[in-house]
Design an enzyme around this catalytic site. Sequence first.
Site: not given
Length: 428
Positions: A267, A306, A362
């Site tokens: 995460h 994702h 990210d």
Amino acid sequence: MADTLTVTDNRNGKTYEIPIRDGAISAIELRKIKTSEDDFGLMSYDPAYLNTASCRSSVTYIDGDKGILRYRGYPIEQLAEKATFLECAQLLLEGELPSKSRHDQFVHEVMHHTFVHENVKRFMEGFRYDANPMSMFISAVAALSSFYPEANEVEDPAVRHRQIVRLIAKVPTLAAYSYRHSQGLPYVYPSNELSYTGNFLAMVFKMSEMKYVPNPTLERAFDVLFILHADHEQNCSTSTMRQIGSSRVDPYSALAGAAAALYGPLHGGANAEVLYMLEKIGKKENVPDFIKKVKSKDAMLMGFGHRVYRNYDPRAKIIKKLAHEVFQVTGTNPLLEIAMELERIALEEEYFISRKLYPNVDFYSGLIYQAMRFPVDFFPVLFAIGRTVGWLAQWQEMLQDKEQKIARPRQIYTGPDKRDYVAMGGRG
Ligand code: ACO
């Protein structure tokens, strides 16, 4: 045509009509499907909530196939270009973009709650010199609960508002203290005359100068980064916030739990993992070999994939552009070249195309943070500052939702049937 689903139970031939509302059936309707009076009724089984809506929410909209993200209807691209983070915070919390006077009042409230009790500072001083900043941050947020005992009156809107303001105001202070502690530097007190992000930069980077003047590009970059991270509907940490909050515990305790969920490498910890991965790859020439390892499942391409997006994460597009602006101030991050080569090859490879794996938020954010000289283990803390607003908006929505109760999933028991206790001497 009726908005219902007709289900035939082939165990006994009975038929049931289940209403469809907003593209969903209510799982509790399945309970009516029984083979006998003492049958518990059917449940739905959905580990990791792959196809279960846990709430109704009007905060954030995502279309994962099209790569769309909107806060309260506003496209993320417009907010990242035009709004400030605190404006977005009000939008997420209150549902509308604020008027100038409402916004000025909110900024004043937030900037006048940035200080933490001196004992919080002392509490943080107690951590080991090399403590992970995210562990310190999580613990310090939880500790705030002990400073505001009234916070457990979660049903009182005025009390709730006060804690929301406090949390938004104090998370940058706790984050900055955790950074300074891990660097062995003295803590810097907040400056209320600076902007939200300017104050954060001051608390992190101020050294001996009398007055710290934040670099406007970096100040704005943090506004954009915090906006992009502010909410992402029912992700792992937000669901944790709602789940813990459903017990009606105070928001500091719930938010510490949400931050703990964010800490995980799958995460919010993924931005740090991307950096470790890029450092391990070392140079552009090694990228094809690394991709081979990913395809043979001997490595993961961190920052890719994702649960919801089956398209390019719209936040990643904005961050990639922002990275170039930040690098004009900080100098280029040499790992950027490896990241771009990874992205180029991955987007052409069948493995990634067939699985719809694209860069997520990210993939590039860590490169920016590193160029700003943040240590890798501080990246999840930066994520948590922005996400605090989303956690609070979703927590508040959950408390006001009449359909919600304490969260308590069911299970399918797979253990042994009843058996009798065997004395220790008689066990095999
Ligand atoms: N690298 C290589 N293969 C991957 C990756 C990846 N990053 N992500 C998914 N896959 C593969 C899986 O191995 C699986 O392959 P299979 O069909 O051959 O078994 C397939 O793609 C589907 O993946 P799932 O794991 O089922 O996808 P899920 O929705 O459960 O996981 C997750 C999503 C956790 C984000 C995953 O893509 C991942 O671990 N990515 C890397 C970590 C990361 O970047 N996390 C940040 C997410 S964004 C955020 O939290 C802010």
